[in-house]
Design a protein around this motif. Structure first.
Motif, short mmCIF file in Angstrom:
data_model
loop_
_atom_site.label_atom_id
_atom_site.label_comp_id
_atom_site.label_asym_id
_atom_site.label_seq_id
_atom_site.Cartn_x
_atom_site.Cartn_y
_atom_site.Cartn_z
N LEU A 253 0.81 -1.22 0.00
CA LEU A 253 0.00 0.00 0.00
C LEU A 253 0.84 1.27 0.00
O LEU A 253 0.36 2.32 -0.39
N ASN A 254 2.08 1.19 0.51
CA ASN A 254 2.98 2.36 0.52
C ASN A 254 2.73 3.19 1.78
O ASN A 254 1.67 3.76 1.97
N PHE A 255 3.74 3.26 2.66
CA PHE A 255 3.58 3.92 3.95
C PHE A 255 3.34 5.42 3.82
O PHE A 255 2.58 6.01 4.59
N ALA A 256 4.00 6.05 2.85
CA ALA A 256 3.82 7.50 2.68
C ALA A 256 2.37 7.82 2.31
O ALA A 256 1.78 8.78 2.82
N LEU A 257 1.78 7.00 1.43
CA LEU A 257 0.39 7.20 1.07
C LEU A 257 -0.52 6.97 2.27
O LEU A 257 -1.47 7.73 2.51
N MET A 258 -0.21 5.94 3.05
CA MET A 258 -1.00 5.67 4.24
C MET A 258 -0.95 6.86 5.20
O MET A 258 -1.97 7.25 5.78
N ARG A 259 0.22 7.47 5.36
CA ARG A 259 0.33 8.61 6.25
C ARG A 259 -0.48 9.79 5.72
O ARG A 259 -1.15 10.49 6.49
N ARG A 260 -0.46 10.01 4.40
CA ARG A 260 -1.23 11.11 3.83
C ARG A 260 -2.73 10.92 4.07
O ARG A 260 -3.45 11.85 4.41
N ARG B 288 -4.13 9.19 6.47
CA ARG B 288 -4.41 9.41 7.90
C ARG B 288 -4.41 10.89 8.24
O ARG B 288 -5.17 11.35 9.09
N ALA B 289 -3.54 11.65 7.59
CA ALA B 289 -3.48 13.10 7.85
C ALA B 289 -4.79 13.76 7.45
O ALA B 289 -5.29 14.65 8.16
N VAL B 290 -5.37 13.34 6.31
CA VAL B 290 -6.66 13.88 5.90
C VAL B 290 -7.73 13.52 6.93
O VAL B 290 -8.58 14.35 7.29
N GLY B 291 -7.68 12.29 7.44
CA GLY B 291 -8.63 11.87 8.46
C GLY B 291 -8.52 12.69 9.73
O GLY B 291 -9.51 13.09 10.34
N ARG B 292 -7.29 12.98 10.14
CA ARG B 292 -7.09 13.80 11.35
C ARG B 292 -7.64 15.20 11.14
O ARG B 292 -8.18 15.81 12.06
N ALA B 293 -7.48 15.73 9.93
CA ALA B 293 -8.00 17.07 9.65
C ALA B 293 -9.51 17.11 9.80
O ALA B 293 -10.09 18.18 10.02
N GLU B 294 -10.16 15.94 9.69
CA GLU B 294 -11.61 15.88 9.84
C GLU B 294 -12.01 15.36 11.22
O GLU B 294 -13.14 14.92 11.43
N GLY B 295 -11.05 15.38 12.16
CA GLY B 295 -11.38 15.04 13.54
C GLY B 295 -11.05 13.63 13.96
O GLY B 295 -11.36 13.23 15.09
N GLU B 296 -10.43 12.85 13.09
CA GLU B 296 -10.10 11.47 13.44
C GLU B 296 -8.87 11.44 14.34
O GLU B 296 -7.85 12.08 14.06
N ALA B 297 -8.95 10.70 15.44
CA ALA B 297 -7.83 10.64 16.37
C ALA B 297 -6.75 9.73 15.82
O ALA B 297 -7.04 8.71 15.18
N PRO B 298 -5.46 10.07 16.04
CA PRO B 298 -4.39 9.17 15.60
C PRO B 298 -4.44 7.86 16.38
O PRO B 298 -4.80 7.83 17.56
N GLY B 299 -4.12 6.77 15.70
CA GLY B 299 -4.19 5.46 16.33
C GLY B 299 -2.84 4.78 16.38
O GLY B 299 -1.83 5.30 15.90
N GLN C 43 0.93 5.28 14.30
CA GLN C 43 2.21 5.46 14.99
C GLN C 43 3.25 4.48 14.47
O GLN C 43 4.43 4.82 14.31
N VAL C 44 2.82 3.26 14.15
CA VAL C 44 3.74 2.27 13.57
C VAL C 44 4.25 2.76 12.22
O VAL C 44 5.45 2.69 11.92
N VAL C 45 3.33 3.25 11.38
CA VAL C 45 3.70 3.74 10.05
C VAL C 45 4.67 4.91 10.16
O VAL C 45 5.69 4.96 9.44
N VAL C 46 4.39 5.86 11.06
CA VAL C 46 5.25 7.03 11.22
C VAL C 46 6.65 6.61 11.68
O VAL C 46 7.67 7.11 11.16
N ARG C 47 6.71 5.67 12.59
CA ARG C 47 8.03 5.21 13.06
C ARG C 47 8.80 4.51 11.93
O ARG C 47 10.01 4.71 11.79
#
Length: 718
Positions: free
Chosen positions: A549-556, A558-569, A573-577
């Motif tokens: 799936l590609n970690f950078a895409l996954m992070r992007r 998730r970032a859109v989700g956080r902008a809409e109020g989604e809490a980081p999970g 954190q695994v992907v970011v690390r």
């Protein structure tokens, strides 16, 4: 024969022509009426044998014979089989009498002969088929959790040998073209058209007045040897190892039963081999796995491919000219699908070089198909000739279909659509291939949001059979049905979902991905996580899937989700690390949860234990398996509750064809129905998982309410 019999009898100059033509159905199937008619027919053949020179079996339907009636199989229980000692044996007996009649029997096949249809033909002494690549022949029962129950295992083993029968026919459930079937030895001769079937059959009968099946000849030996032969015995471990590799520990009893029936049946006489096959078939037909798979691939598939409330009158939407915006992997795949369906396609990108690279991707896929014998060079050239690379949106003039497949950014998509819309035909259907962005918002950038729809394809497009059709808030009924027409034209299967972030498939598979990464963060050994996926029956283990799936895409995302109020999970954190601490971005980056050598997956990254631990060996393995299965099923229930998905059939088919939910389950909601104890048993187990691993496993209220009423998502017992 009576006029309402599914088998018509005609006797001319010593040749009996038996025409399969059930007057009550559009296709010939193995109904009680057919079984009785087959017995009556064989009785008459034996009684009139002295006046018969030969027998031809043909069909008046488009399909030669469609095999068993799957609705009967869904209703069959172990009690039914226990009360009927002849279950599955009567037809075998009729076919055995037919092939030992002492007169030549020819199967003249002008349409599909799959499953029971091919088994009927295998009991003939000679098989002649119309040479049409659109006619499939094979024994695909394994794909429904069954084995061929009409002598198919016994006869293919004796015709081809144990290894060839298993590897090429029975275990993969391959569907062959007539030419492929002839080359393998399943059929004997081809004719150019249906008009040549009867003359060819009669000619063979005249030249072979007293044929005997190879296995009935004195001294017959199995090709490749029987299990007592040292050469075969030495190769048996390879067969079993290949089977274990094929299954990966998944709950699929049919391949095991097929292997056992083939090997055991090869060591005994023909009649005893038929009895062995019958017993293994009875065990499968009364078990839950076959019922789950039949429910999904027969009942649910028919529902999702149905009219879906389409009113009579409007003609089918069949655009002859399309434009695909974006020539990357997805755009090129969509262009390929449209061109293969006969459309002329303008494939656009920001530069001519990029657009031409997209067409080159299509050429590569087509070249591989030609090399594998799946496509002729003429068809390859015709498909490629229909694709025109372009960098100027004006070249999309008068196209009636546009599918946008550019970068997952609302602004980029809006710009691409705005540039092309003025050049389209007035009645053009406008669609976006987005996998996550809400369709309603994207539609606002078009001149008529009612004519905008989501068409979410899956990668690789030429292999994946599903398209998720997403209905925005403004999408009209007419637009929805036109989109479904396009999917059918592309020879794919559509599920219909309503607009939301992630829609259905992306939303459900994300829970699978997150749960696997959560296990890793908990310190569960990575090999145990991957093995749990394999034993659950997933085609791709979760850490391997994350790499794809590609970690950078996954992070992007998730970032859109956080902008809409989604809490980081935890998963994020695994992907970011992995990205920031270890510089590993997945397969495209050459390093992820796995190491890669020359682009090929080599091994799990040895640094995973240091990064995330790996000493949590106290977690029960069955918990790992069920956490993955349950989390997706629970999310599917939530999607149904929120009307993101409109039916259990859509959910089941979408999960099987789109996101790799294990086939043996019958799909995400059928898994709940089929769980031990049904929905109530599933809910009880979900509470156990919630107590041990978190509230995300708590069964939704609708599931609890339905369980109390003994409801099932199928609307009937599994």
């Amino acid at each position: 024969m009576t006029t309402d019999s599914p088998i018509r009898w005609a006797h001319d100059d010593g040749i009996v022509v038996l025409t399969l033509d059930d007057p009550t159905q559009s296709a010939n199937t193995m109904t009680d009426s057919f079984r009785a008619a087959l017995g009556t027919t064989v009785d008459r053949l034996e009684a009139e044998r002295d006046a018969i020179r030969g027998v031809v079996i043909t069909s008046a339907k488009k399909v030669f014979f469609a095999g068993g009636d799957l609705r009967d199989i869904l209703r069959t229980t172990r009690d039914d089989v226990a009360k009927n000692p002849d279950y599955g044996r009567i037809v075998k007996g009729h076919l055995r009498r037919l092939e030992t009649l002492g007169r030549p029997v020819v199967a003249a096949i002008g349409g599909a002969a799959l499953g029971g249809g091919l088994e009927l033909a295998l009991a003939a002494h000679h098989r002649v088929v119309v040479d049409d690549p659109a006619i499939p022949l094979g024994l695909p029962e394994v794909t429904l959790g069954l084995l061929p129950g009409g002598g198919g295992v016994v006869r293919t083993v004796r015709m081809l040998g144990i290894t060839a029968a298993l590897d090429r026919v029975l275990l993969p459930g391959t569907r062959f073209t007539p030419a492929q079937a002839r080359d393998l030895g399943l059929v004997d001769a081809l004719v150019p058209s249906a008009a040549g079937l009867l003359p060819a059959a009669k000619e063979w009968i005249a030249a072979n007045p007293a044929p005997v099946q190879p296995w009935d000849r004195p001294g017959h030996r199995l090709p490749g040897g029987d299990p007592a032969d040292p050469a075969f015995a030495a190769g048996l471990p390879r067969l079993t190892a290949n089977l274990r590799k094929r299954l990966g520990g998944a709950n699929l009893p049919a391949p095991h039963h097929i292997l056992a029936a083939a090997v055991e049946g090869a060591q005994v006489d023909f009649e005893t081999a038929l009895e062995i096959e019958a017993r293994y078939f009875a065990d499968l037909v009364t078990g839950p796995t076959a019922k789950n798979m039949i429910k999904a691939f027969f009942v649910d598939m028919r529902r999702v491919r149905g009219p879906r409330g389409r009113p009579p009158g409007p003609a089918t939407f069949a655009p002859d000219r399309a434009v695909v915006l974006g020539a990357g992997m997805m755009g090129a795949g969509i262009a390929h699908a449209c061109a293969a369906a006969g459309m002329h396609v303008v494939l656009t990108d920001t530069s001519m070089a990029a657009a031409e690279r997209g067409k080159e991707r299509v050429a590569g896929v087509l070249a591989d198909a030609v090399a594998r014998g799946r496509l002729g060079t003429g068809d390859r050239d015709r498909i490629l000739s229909r694709i025109t690379p372009a960098a100027d949106a004006a070249q999309a003039s008068v196209a009636r279909l546009v599918i946008e497949a550019v970068f997952e950014d609302p602004a980029v998509k809006a710009d691409a659509l705005a540039a092309v819309e003025p050049h389209l035909a007035e009645d053009a259907l406008i669609a976006s291939n987005t996998s996550t962005l809400p369709i309603t918002g994207l539609a606002e950038g078009t001149s008529d949001p009612s004519g905008f729809v989501g068409l979410h394809f899956f990668s690789p497009v030429h292999k994946m059979p599903l398209v998720e059709v997403i209905r925005g808030k403004a999408t009209s009924d007419e637009t929805l049905h036109r989109a479904l027409d396009v999917v059918r034209l592309l020879k794919k299967t559509a599920i219909v979902v309503n607009d939301s972030r992630g829609f259905f498939t992306s939303r459900v598979i994300r829970t699978f991905n997150d749960e696997g990464l959560r296990m890793l963060a908990e310190g569960v050994p990575a090999p145990s996580i991957e093995q749990a996926c394999r034993q659950a029956g997933y085609p791709t283990p979760v850490l391997q899937l994350s790499d794809e799936l590609n970690f950078a895409l996954m992070r992007r995302i998730r970032a859109v989700g956080r902008a809409e109020g989604e809490a980081p999970g935890v998963a994020e954190q695994v992907v970011v690390r992995m990205l920031d601490e270890y510089g590993r971005g997945g397969r495209t980056a050459g390093a992820g949860f796995y190491d890669y050598a020359s682009g090929r997956r080599a091994r799990l990254w040895p640094g995973l234990p240091d990064a995330f631990g790996g000493d949590r060996t106290d977690v029960p393995f069955q918990d790992l398996v069920e956490r993955l299965l349950f989390i997706e099923a629970i999310e599917a229930v939530r999607c149904l509750d929120e009307r993101v998905i409109e039916s259990a059939a859509d959910a089941n088919v979408g999960s099987l064809l789109g996101i790799g939910y294990p086939r043996w389950t019958g799909g995400v909601l059928q898994y709940i129905d089929g769980y031990d104890g049904g929905p109530a048993g599933f809910a009880a187990r979900a509470r156990q998982l919630a107590d041990a691993y978190g509230d995300r496993f708590l069964p939704p209220p609708s599931l609890l309410t339905g369980a109390e009423r003994a409801d099932r998502y199928a609307g009937e017992p599994a």
